[in-house]
Motif scaffolding. Structure first.
Motif, PDB file in Angstrom:
ATOM      1  N   ALA A   1      -2.553   3.913  -2.859  1.00 31.25           N
ATOM      2  CA  ALA A   1      -2.886   2.859  -3.802  1.00 31.25           C
ATOM      3  C   ALA A   1      -2.192   1.572  -3.390  1.00 31.25           C
ATOM      4  O   ALA A   1      -1.243   1.592  -2.613  1.00 31.25           O
ATOM      5  CB  ALA A   1      -2.434   3.264  -5.203  1.00 31.25           C
ATOM      6  N   GLN A   2      -2.681   0.476  -3.906  1.00 39.95           N
ATOM      7  CA  GLN A   2      -2.004  -0.801  -3.720  1.00 39.95           C
ATOM      8  C   GLN A   2      -1.415  -1.218  -5.051  1.00 39.95           C
ATOM      9  O   GLN A   2      -2.000  -0.967  -6.102  1.00 39.95           O
ATOM     10  CB  GLN A   2      -2.974  -1.881  -3.256  1.00 39.95           C
ATOM     11  N   GLY A   3      -0.259  -1.844  -4.993  1.00 35.86           N
ATOM     12  CA  GLY A   3       0.357  -2.309  -6.217  1.00 35.86           C
ATOM     13  C   GLY A   3       1.517  -3.234  -5.947  1.00 35.86           C
ATOM     14  O   GLY A   3       1.952  -3.390  -4.804  1.00 35.86           O
ATOM     15  N   PRO A   4       2.033  -3.845  -7.009  1.00 36.53           N
ATOM     16  CA  PRO A   4       3.133  -4.794  -6.855  1.00 36.53           C
ATOM     17  C   PRO A   4       4.496  -4.117  -6.979  1.00 36.53           C
ATOM     18  O   PRO A   4       4.673  -3.180  -7.747  1.00 36.53           O
ATOM     19  CB  PRO A   4       2.922  -5.751  -8.027  1.00 36.53           C
ATOM     20  N   GLU A   5       5.429  -4.591  -6.204  1.00 35.85           N
ATOM     21  CA  GLU A   5       6.845  -4.257  -6.350  1.00 35.85           C
ATOM     22  C   GLU A   5       7.574  -5.585  -6.429  1.00 35.85           C
ATOM     23  O   GLU A   5       7.244  -6.530  -5.706  1.00 35.85           O
ATOM     24  CB  GLU A   5       7.364  -3.430  -5.168  1.00 35.85           C
TER      25      GLU A   5
ATOM     26  N   ALA B   1       0.878  -1.166   0.000  1.00 37.82           N
ATOM     27  CA  ALA B   1       0.000   0.000   0.000  1.00 37.82           C
ATOM     28  C   ALA B   1       0.914   1.215   0.000  1.00 37.82           C
ATOM     29  O   ALA B   1       1.811   1.336   0.835  1.00 37.82           O
ATOM     30  CB  ALA B   1      -0.886   0.007   1.241  1.00 37.82           C
ATOM     31  N   ILE B   2       0.711   2.097  -0.961  1.00 32.34           N
ATOM     32  CA  ILE B   2       1.584   3.250  -1.173  1.00 32.34           C
ATOM     33  C   ILE B   2       0.856   4.520  -0.738  1.00 32.34           C
ATOM     34  O   ILE B   2      -0.288   4.748  -1.116  1.00 32.34           O
ATOM     35  CB  ILE B   2       1.956   3.359  -2.668  1.00 32.34           C
ATOM     36  N   ASN B   3       1.528   5.332   0.068  1.00 33.07           N
ATOM     37  CA  ASN B   3       1.008   6.640   0.461  1.00 33.07           C
ATOM     38  C   ASN B   3       1.784   7.708  -0.283  1.00 33.07           C
ATOM     39  O   ASN B   3       3.005   7.787  -0.179  1.00 33.07           O
ATOM     40  CB  ASN B   3       1.139   6.837   1.969  1.00 33.07           C
ATOM     41  N   ILE B   4       1.061   8.535  -1.040  1.00 35.00           N
ATOM     42  CA  ILE B   4       1.685   9.533  -1.904  1.00 35.00           C
ATOM     43  C   ILE B   4       1.543  10.912  -1.285  1.00 35.00           C
ATOM     44  O   ILE B   4       0.475  11.291  -0.812  1.00 35.00           O
ATOM     45  CB  ILE B   4       1.031   9.512  -3.301  1.00 35.00           C
ATOM     46  N   ASP B   5       2.636  11.649  -1.285  1.00 32.75           N
ATOM     47  CA  ASP B   5       2.642  13.034  -0.812  1.00 32.75           C
ATOM     48  C   ASP B   5       2.834  13.921  -2.037  1.00 32.75           C
ATOM     49  O   ASP B   5       3.954  14.119  -2.498  1.00 32.75           O
ATOM     50  CB  ASP B   5       3.770  13.234   0.198  1.00 32.75           C
TER      51      ASP B   5
ATOM     52  N   PHE C   1       1.942 -11.783  -9.813  1.00 31.83           N
ATOM     53  CA  PHE C   1       1.108 -10.746  -9.204  1.00 31.83           C
ATOM     54  C   PHE C   1      -0.288 -11.297  -8.910  1.00 31.83           C
ATOM     55  O   PHE C   1      -0.907 -10.952  -7.901  1.00 31.83           O
ATOM     56  CB  PHE C   1       1.026  -9.504 -10.101  1.00 31.83           C
ATOM     57  N   GLY C   2      -0.785 -12.193  -9.752  1.00 31.49           N
ATOM     58  CA  GLY C   2      -2.091 -12.808  -9.523  1.00 31.49           C
ATOM     59  C   GLY C   2      -2.174 -13.557  -8.207  1.00 31.49           C
ATOM     60  O   GLY C   2      -3.253 -13.715  -7.637  1.00 31.49           O
TER      61      GLY C   2
END
Length: 120
Positions: free
Chosen positions: A61-65, A46-50, A114-115
């Motif tokens: 947002a949530q995403g893959p790394e 889960a990414i927190n953007i400033d 990712f699935g």
């Protein structure tokens, strides 16, 4: 996650923090393996953007790394240019690494992995 970074810039935005949600690993097909890479690990975060240009109330947002692992399960480097800033891991200095990593990041191997962690 010991090598995770926070408060870094990617594109025009600053990632203030990100939180680990889930992970999965899978072997990299032998015909694709290079640079000692044996497995691919995906981290759902889960990414927190400033970013002042992002709408108020946007929570992130949530995403893959992705991280490439060697035969001992140790990280070789982040996979692809998008995952690079999230980790304090220097990829191999071989000039072919970036092209190889970007190719694997866009491959069915990465997509299928990712699935395994995709909440949708």
């Amino acid at each position: 996650m010991a090598t995770a970074q926070s408060n870094f810039k990617t594109g025009d935005s600053t990632i203030s923090s990100f939180k680990f949600i889930e992970a999965a690993t899978a072997p990299i097909p032998e015909d694709v393996q290079q640079f000692g890479a044996k497995e691919l690990m995906v981290l759902l975060v889960a990414i927190n953007i400033d970013d002042p240009n992002v709408e108020d109330g946007f929570q992130g947002a949530q995403g893959p790394e992705y991280v490439v692992l060697d035969a001992d399960g140790q990280p070789l480097g982040p996979l692809g240019t998008f995952s690079q800033p999230f980790f304090d891991i220097e990829p191999p200095e071989d000039p072919g690494w970036t092209a190889w990593a970007d190719g694997v990041a866009d491959s069915d191997v990465a997509y299928d992995l990712f699935g395994c962690v995709d909440p949708n």
